[in-house]
Design an enzyme around this catalytic site. Structure first.
Site, PDB file in Angstrom:
ATOM      1  N   LEU A  72      -7.735  11.803   8.361  1.00  0.00           N
ATOM      2  CA  LEU A  72      -8.004  12.594   7.252  1.00  0.00           C
ATOM      3  C   LEU A  72      -9.415  11.673   6.370  1.00  0.00           C
ATOM      4  O   LEU A  72      -9.543  10.640   6.033  1.00  0.00           O
ATOM      5  CB  LEU A  72      -7.170  12.829   5.963  1.00  0.00           C
ATOM      6  CG  LEU A  72      -7.981  13.438   4.763  1.00  0.00           C
ATOM      7  CD1 LEU A  72      -7.094  14.924   4.921  1.00  0.00           C
ATOM      8  CD2 LEU A  72      -6.297  12.869   4.142  1.00  0.00           C
TER       9      LEU A  72
ATOM     10  N   HIS B 121      -2.091  25.879  -2.593  1.00  0.00           N
ATOM     11  CA  HIS B 121      -1.465  24.631  -1.905  1.00  0.00           C
ATOM     12  C   HIS B 121      -1.658  23.509  -2.278  1.00  0.00           C
ATOM     13  O   HIS B 121      -3.257  22.506  -2.800  1.00  0.00           O
ATOM     14  CB  HIS B 121      -1.588  24.841  -0.260  1.00  0.00           C
ATOM     15  CG  HIS B 121      -1.264  23.784   0.098  1.00  0.00           C
ATOM     16  ND1 HIS B 121       0.257  23.429   0.648  1.00  0.00           N
ATOM     17  CD2 HIS B 121      -2.081  22.697   0.848  1.00  0.00           C
ATOM     18  CE1 HIS B 121      -0.240  22.719   1.340  1.00  0.00           C
ATOM     19  NE2 HIS B 121      -1.284  22.432   1.654  1.00  0.00           N
TER      20      HIS B 121
ATOM     21  N   CYS C 186      -2.227  23.286   6.866  1.00  0.00           N
ATOM     22  CA  CYS C 186      -2.246  23.706   5.942  1.00  0.00           C
ATOM     23  C   CYS C 186      -2.598  24.564   5.326  1.00  0.00           C
ATOM     24  O   CYS C 186      -1.996  25.557   4.234  1.00  0.00           O
ATOM     25  CB  CYS C 186      -2.856  22.469   4.413  1.00  0.00           C
ATOM     26  SG  CYS C 186      -1.810  20.982   4.696  1.00  0.00           S
TER      27      CYS C 186
ATOM     28  N   ASN D 170       4.329  17.544   0.462  1.00  0.00           N
ATOM     29  CA  ASN D 170       3.768  19.002   1.101  1.00  0.00           C
ATOM     30  C   ASN D 170       3.962  19.509   1.941  1.00  0.00           C
ATOM     31  O   ASN D 170       4.398  18.649   3.873  1.00  0.00           O
ATOM     32  CB  ASN D 170       1.402  18.093   1.265  1.00  0.00           C
ATOM     33  CG  ASN D 170       0.766  18.859   2.188  1.00  0.00           C
ATOM     34  OD1 ASN D 170       0.910  20.220   2.796  1.00  0.00           O
ATOM     35  ND2 ASN D 170      -0.707  18.898   2.259  1.00  0.00           N
TER      36      ASN D 170
ATOM     37  N   LEU E  39       0.833   4.431  -2.781  1.00  0.00           N
ATOM     38  CA  LEU E  39       0.765   6.031  -2.150  1.00  0.00           C
ATOM     39  C   LEU E  39       2.200   6.284  -2.665  1.00  0.00           C
ATOM     40  O   LEU E  39       2.042   7.550  -3.251  1.00  0.00           O
ATOM     41  CB  LEU E  39       0.305   5.609  -1.228  1.00  0.00           C
ATOM     42  CG  LEU E  39      -0.691   4.994   0.085  1.00  0.00           C
ATOM     43  CD1 LEU E  39      -0.177   4.976   0.954  1.00  0.00           C
ATOM     44  CD2 LEU E  39      -1.724   6.278  -0.440  1.00  0.00           C
TER      45      LEU E  39
ATOM     46  N   PHE F  86       4.358  13.626   3.467  1.00  0.00           N
ATOM     47  CA  PHE F  86       4.827  14.809   3.950  1.00  0.00           C
ATOM     48  C   PHE F  86       5.635  15.741   3.787  1.00  0.00           C
ATOM     49  O   PHE F  86       6.632  14.166   4.379  1.00  0.00           O
ATOM     50  CB  PHE F  86       3.731  14.945   5.358  1.00  0.00           C
ATOM     51  CG  PHE F  86       2.272  15.737   4.804  1.00  0.00           C
ATOM     52  CD1 PHE F  86       2.254  17.082   5.164  1.00  0.00           C
ATOM     53  CD2 PHE F  86       1.071  14.447   4.957  1.00  0.00           C
ATOM     54  CE1 PHE F  86       0.530  17.067   5.393  1.00  0.00           C
ATOM     55  CE2 PHE F  86      -0.459  14.551   5.293  1.00  0.00           C
ATOM     56  CZ  PHE F  86      -0.027  16.136   5.417  1.00  0.00           C
TER      57      PHE F  86
ATOM     58  N   LYS G  61       0.095  -0.985  -0.043  1.00  0.00           N
ATOM     59  CA  LYS G  61       0.360   0.047   0.118  1.00  0.00           C
ATOM     60  C   LYS G  61       0.850   1.172  -0.491  1.00  0.00           C
ATOM     61  O   LYS G  61       0.642   2.535  -0.586  1.00  0.00           O
ATOM     62  CB  LYS G  61      -0.965  -0.199   1.115  1.00  0.00           C
ATOM     63  CG  LYS G  61      -1.933   1.151   1.519  1.00  0.00           C
ATOM     64  CD  LYS G  61      -2.742   0.850   2.353  1.00  0.00           C
ATOM     65  CE  LYS G  61      -3.781   2.381   2.229  1.00  0.00           C
ATOM     66  NZ  LYS G  61      -5.161   2.594   3.490  1.00  0.00           N
TER      67      LYS G  61
ATOM     68  N   GLY H  23      -2.285  17.495  -2.022  1.00  0.00           N
ATOM     69  CA  GLY H  23      -2.295  16.382  -2.867  1.00  0.00           C
ATOM     70  C   GLY H  23      -2.536  16.110  -4.518  1.00  0.00           C
ATOM     71  O   GLY H  23      -3.691  17.430  -4.541  1.00  0.00           O
TER      72      GLY H  23
ATOM     73  N   LYS I  12       3.636   6.465  -5.133  1.00  0.00           N
ATOM     74  CA  LYS I  12       3.788   5.977  -6.743  1.00  0.00           C
ATOM     75  C   LYS I  12       2.485   7.767  -6.858  1.00  0.00           C
ATOM     76  O   LYS I  12       2.599   8.407  -8.253  1.00  0.00           O
ATOM     77  CB  LYS I  12       3.106   5.209  -7.659  1.00  0.00           C
ATOM     78  CG  LYS I  12       4.236   4.424  -7.659  1.00  0.00           C
ATOM     79  CD  LYS I  12       4.310   3.374  -7.900  1.00  0.00           C
ATOM     80  CE  LYS I  12       5.590   2.028  -7.874  1.00  0.00           C
ATOM     81  NZ  LYS I  12       4.942   1.360  -8.651  1.00  0.00           N
TER      82      LYS I  12
END
Length: 432
Positions: free
Chosen positions: A319, A355, A216, A388, A111, A267, A107, A358, A113
Site C-alpha cells: 500500500l 467505505h 475494497c 475494514n 497501529l 482488517f 509499532k 481507514g 490505536k
C-alpha cells in the site's frame, strides 16, 4: 327531511353525535352545522405542550420510489464465531506467530490505536493454527492450505448473510432471479457463486455474476451491477452477496513487509447481502433507498499504489503512502459528477455512506469536502465495530445509515468506495 346532529365533546368519551328533531328555524340549523364542523376540526389538531409544540412523535413521510429505478429492499450480514477485541489483538497475534521483536510489538500497538477499530471478527482460530501450524511459519508454501480454509468459509458466511437478508425481505428464494457474488478471498472453479446458489436453493436458471478480487470497492461495484440488472430486467430481484476473510493474507510479521502490520491492525472477516429490485410491490416490499445514478472512475498511472499479488505463501499486499493524498486530490471532482444529477451543490445537504478504508482516508475526505463532523459517523461506526471488511463494509455502513434516516434526514446521499486502480466507485442515493 334534514337531520341535524349536535356534538358532545369530553376528554373521556371523545366525540358523540346526538340526534335532535329538525326545526324550521334556519339560523339554528346554520349554528348547529358550524358547531359540528368546528369540533370535527378540533379533533384533527395534535395535542400540544405549553409552548405549542406537538406532544406526539411524528414519523417522516416516506418518499415514493422513482418508476424503474433500482431500490434496496433488505439487508443481511453474518460473521465468523471468533470476535477479537482490539486490545487483545497484539498479544494474541504475536503469540500465534511466535514473534518476540519488541519494535514490531510497539509499532503494532500504535497501529491498533490509530485505526480506531474496537472489535473485529475473524475466521482464523486456535483450532486452525493447530491443524495448519505452517501458516505461522515464514516462507512456507501454504496457498493450498489457505484455500482449503477460505473457500468453504466465505460461502458459509455468504449463506448466512443471504438467508438473513431474504428473511428480512419476506420473499421466497424462488423469486430471486439474479445473483451477484463479490469476494477477494477465494480462488476456484466453479466459483463461490455456484456453491452459494446451490446451498440457498436458488433456481438453476438464476443469472449469476461473479466479481473477483476488486478489493475494497467491490461492494459498491456489486451495487452498481445489481442496479443495472434490476433496471434492465423488469420484475427481477437481485441478491447481492459479498464475503471476505483475511486467511489468504495471514502471516508472521516482518520488518520487510510493514503493510502486514497495517492489515493485522485494520482488517476483519464477514459477509453481507442486499436484495435489489425496481418497482417494489406495495404492501409486500419495503424499499428504503434508491440507487439513482452510478459512476466508476480510475486514476491513470496509479495502478501500483495498491498492489496485491497471489503467491505460494498467500496474497501479498503493498500500500503506497500516497493513497490518502490521491483520494483527497480527486474526490471533489468525482462527487460533483454524482450530485449534479440531483441539482445539488452543498455537500452538507447529503447523507454520506463512505467505505471506511481507514481513518486517514475518512479524515482527508471530511476536510477536503468541508463536511460537518457527523456526516461520516456511520462510516466511522462501522470501522469501529467491524474493522475494514473489504467489499462488505459499505453494506454495514448502509445499514447504520438506514437506521439514521428513520429518525429523519435529507433526501439525497452518496455511497463511495476506493480501491486498487486507484478506482473510485460511487452511487447517488435517494432515501425513501
Amino acid at each position: 327531511m334534514l337531520l341535524v346532529f349536535h356534538t358532545n365533546l369530553s376528554p373521556r368519551t371523545g366525540l358523540s353525535l346526538v340526534y335532535n328533531p329538525p326545526r324550521c328555524d334556519i339560523s339554528s340549523i346554520k349554528f348547529s352545522l358550524y358547531r359540528t364542523i368546528f369540533f370535527l376540526n378540533l379533533l384533527k389538531m395534535p395535542e400540544t405542550d405549553s409552548n405549542g409544540a406537538s406532544k406526539h412523535c411524528t414519523t417522516p413521510s416516506r418518499r415514493a420510489p422513482t418508476l424503474g429505478k433500482a431500490t434496496l429492499l433488505a439487508i443481511g450480514k453474518a460473521f465468523p464465531s471468533q470476535l477479537i477485541p482490539q486490545e487483545c489483538l497484539v498479544e494474541g497475534y504475536l503469540r500465534d506467530t511466535k514473534c518476540d521483536d519488541a519494535s514490531i510489538k510497539e509499532k503494532l500497538e500504535r497501529l491498533c490505536k490509530t485505526t480506531t477499530v474496537k472489535t473485529r471478527y475473524t475466521v482464523m482460530s486456535k483450532e486452525i493454527l493447530d491443524k495448519y501450524p505452517e501458516l505461522a511459519t515464514e516462507g512456507t508454501p501454504t496457498i493450498r492450505q489457505r484455500l482449503e480454509i477460505a473457500n468453504p468459509a466465505v460461502v458459509e458466511m455468504a449463506l448466512k448473510a443471504s438467508m438473513a437478508c431474504i428473511n428480512e425481505w419476506g420473499g421466497s428464494v424462488e423469486d430471486i432471479t439474479h445473483l451477484v457474488y463479490v469476494s477477494s478471498s477465494e480462488v476456484r472453479l466453479p466459483g463461490g457463486d455456484l456453491y452459494l446458489a446451490s446451498q440457498l436453493g436458488l433456481r438453476n436458471d438464476v443469472g449469476r455474476v461473479m466479481l473477483y478480487f476488486l478489493g475494497c470497492y467491490g461492494g459498491v461495484t456489486g451495487l452498481r451491477v445489481a442496479k443495472d440488472i434490476a433496471e434492465n430486467n423488469p420484475g427481477s430481484r437481485v441478491l447481492l452477496t459479498t464475503s471476505e476473510t483475511t486467511i489468504l493474507g495471514f502471516r508472521p510479521p516482518s520488518k520487510a513487509r510493514p503493510y502486514d502490520l497495517v492489515g493485522a491492525a485494520l482488517f476483519g472477516d464477514g459477509a453481507a447481502a442486499v436484495i435489489i429490485g425496481a418497482n417494489p410491490v406495495t404492501g409486500k416490499e419495503s424499499p428504503f433507498m434508491e440507487l439513482n445514478y452510478s459512476v466508476q472512475q480510475f486514476l491513470p498511472g496509479t495502478q501500483n499504489v495498491i498492489d496485491g499479488r497471489l503467491s505460494e505463501e498467500g496474497i501479498n499486499f503493498k500500500l503506497g503512502r500516497e493513497l490518502p493524498q490521491k483520494i483527497e486530490d480527486n474526490i471533489e471532482e468525482f462527487c460533483n459528477k454524482l450530485v449534479a444529477k440531483a441539482g445539488l451543490t452543498d455537500f452538507n445537504e447529503l447523507f454520506w455512506a463512505v467505505h471506511p478504508g481507514g481513518p486517514a482516508i475518512l479524515n482527508r475526505l471530511e476536510s477536503k469536502l468541508k463536511l460537518n463532523e457527523e456526516k461520516l459517523e456511520c462510516s466511522r461506526r462501522a470501522l469501529m465495530d467491524y474493522g475494514n471488511v473489504s467489499s462488505n463494509t459499505i453494506v454495514y455502513v448502509l445499514e447504520y445509515m438506514r437506521d439514521e434516516l428513520k429518525r429523519g434526514g435529507g433526501e439525497w446521499g452518496l455511497a463511495l468506495a476506493f480501491g486498487p486502480g486507484i478506482t473510485f466507485e460511487g452511487i447517488l442515493l435517494r432515501s425513501l
